[in-house]
Design an enzyme around this catalytic site. Structure first.
Site, PDB file in Angstrom:
ATOM      1  N   HIS A   1       0.849  -1.193   0.000  1.00  0.00           N
ATOM      2  CA  HIS A   1       0.000   0.000   0.000  1.00  0.00           C
ATOM      3  C   HIS A   1       0.883   1.240   0.000  1.00  0.00           C
ATOM      4  O   HIS A   1       1.800   1.359   0.827  1.00  0.00           O
ATOM      5  CB  HIS A   1      -0.903   0.005   1.226  1.00  0.00           C
TER       6      HIS A   1
ATOM      7  N   THR B   1      -5.841   4.107  -2.828  1.00  0.00           N
ATOM      8  CA  THR B   1      -7.224   4.544  -3.006  1.00  0.00           C
ATOM      9  C   THR B   1      -7.244   5.988  -3.478  1.00  0.00           C
ATOM     10  O   THR B   1      -6.695   6.872  -2.799  1.00  0.00           O
ATOM     11  CB  THR B   1      -8.004   4.447  -1.675  1.00  0.00           C
ATOM     12  N   PRO B   2      -7.838   6.285  -4.630  1.00  0.00           N
ATOM     13  CA  PRO B   2      -7.920   7.672  -5.101  1.00  0.00           C
ATOM     14  C   PRO B   2      -8.689   8.537  -4.099  1.00  0.00           C
ATOM     15  O   PRO B   2      -9.776   8.170  -3.651  1.00  0.00           O
ATOM     16  CB  PRO B   2      -8.698   7.557  -6.420  1.00  0.00           C
TER      17      PRO B   2
ATOM     18  N   GLU C   1      -8.994 -11.586   6.328  1.00  0.00           N
ATOM     19  CA  GLU C   1      -7.992 -10.886   7.150  1.00  0.00           C
ATOM     20  C   GLU C   1      -8.377 -10.968   8.616  1.00  0.00           C
ATOM     21  O   GLU C   1      -7.522 -11.003   9.503  1.00  0.00           O
ATOM     22  CB  GLU C   1      -7.899  -9.438   6.691  1.00  0.00           C
TER      23      GLU C   1
END
Length: 341
Positions: free
Chosen positions: A16, A101-102, A202
């Site tokens: 990320h 993430t935009p 997760e």
């Protein structure tokens, strides 16, 4: 083994952007953005000293808010992306898939955000001799309207930059949102031939994990709580599991390295599994460190490292020509290492 792993040409599939800025690079970013001894830089330094060890998953996500502040401008986002790519290249990563993430800010729309990302990736991969791809992330905690905008933008930018934008990632706080609410949007992306890397199992949510597996995707982020039947389903559907050792320990989704799910999947199932760093900056690790820990705790041999490397190449969203090039580099390294041993 340490020298061997440090110099190993590596493939990182689960990273990320905002979590991959290490403390040193955050300082560097702050200096470039604010200048030395300015009030903003002093405030930044103070915040960094408060970065104690993360001890659960929820606390981890609070750190991202801080990272987002640093990249709320085009300049900040550009610098952060370049620094992250540089740091991975220094760790001998030759192929990197970055996720982000935009976001929109006062002076930057989500379309602008993606444009900055792609253009920075284009220049940085040339500067640092590394292949970099972008997975556009949907944050499951955000409203479906936002996710819908992101999917539309992803389709748009993939057409313009097909060699960089390679897929979609579903991530974010697993305690928020539902897969079910995003199913129609992900189906739309799947039908548009997007490759999918979804955070799945997760946390211990068996029902949702099953919904995701039945939906179908290429790569499973973490897979911590997949049961034996679900692991068999991963084999049948050719789903690769991305294991992130340090991340799981520091987020407390796994109690210890000894109880981690990686060795069971790697040794006792036919699942294709890879090692990844997840958020190497937040968790103070590198992909090299992840391999070193796997070697220490699970007695990985060079043959095991070779198998993991081949798994990562095969599971990557690179095209066939790129996969062949990456494989050639890794195979040459193993041959040279064998000749010198």
């Amino acid at each position: 083994m340490e020298d061997f792993l440090q110099n190993l040409p590596k493939i990182e599939l689960h990273a990320h952007l905002h979590g991959s800025l290490c403390i040193r690079s955050i300082h560097e970013l702050g200096l470039q953005l604010y200048g030395d001894k300015t009030p903003k830089y002093v405030e930044l330094s103070k915040k960094l000293t408060e970065f104690d060890q993360t001890d659960n998953l929820k606390k981890c996500f609070h750190r991202f808010t801080f990272m987002h502040e640093l990249t709320s401008s085009s300049k900040g986002l550009e610098l952060a992306t370049e620094l992250v790519i540089r740091d991975f290249a220094r760790d001998k990563v030759i192929y990197l898939e970055l996720r982000s993430t935009p976001r929109c800010f006062a002076d930057m729309s989500r379309r602008d955000y993606l444009k900055v990302l792609v253009e920075t990736i284009e220049s940085a991969q040339k500067a640092h001799n590394i292949i970099v791809k972008l997975l556009i992330s949907i944050d499951r905690s955000q409203p479906t309207e936002v996710a819908g905008e992101i999917v539309t933008l992803a389709e748009e930018i993939k057409k313009k930059y097909p060699n960089i934008v390679k897929g979609l990632d579903l991530s974010g706080d697993p305690f928020q949102g539902t897969f079910k609410s995003l199913h129609p949007l992900l189906k739309k992306s799947k039908d548009a031939n997007f490759s999918l890397a979804l955070h799945c199992a997760e946390i211990d949510t068996v029902k949702e994990a099953q919904e995701m597996l039945d939906f179908g995707f290429q790569r499973c982020g973490h897979g911590t709580f997949l049961n034996e039947e679900q692991l068999l389903q991963c084999v049948k559907q050719n789903i690769t599991i991305e294991c992130c050792l340090t991340s799981n320990i520091k987020c407390a989704t796994v109690k210890s390295y000894d109880s981690h799910h990686f060795p069971n999947i790697f040794r006792n199932t036919q699942c294709r599994v890879v090692l990844c760093s997840d958020d190497c900056g937040i968790f103070d690790t590198t992909l090299t460190q992840e391999f070193l820990k796997a070697h220490k705790f699970y007695q990985l041999s060079k043959n095991d490292i070779h198998r993991l490397s081949m798994n990562a190449i095969e599971a990557s969203f690179a095209d066939d020509q790129e996969k062949a090039l990456i494989k050639q580099k890794v195979m040459e390294y193993f041959r040279e290492s064998s000749d010198n041993s």
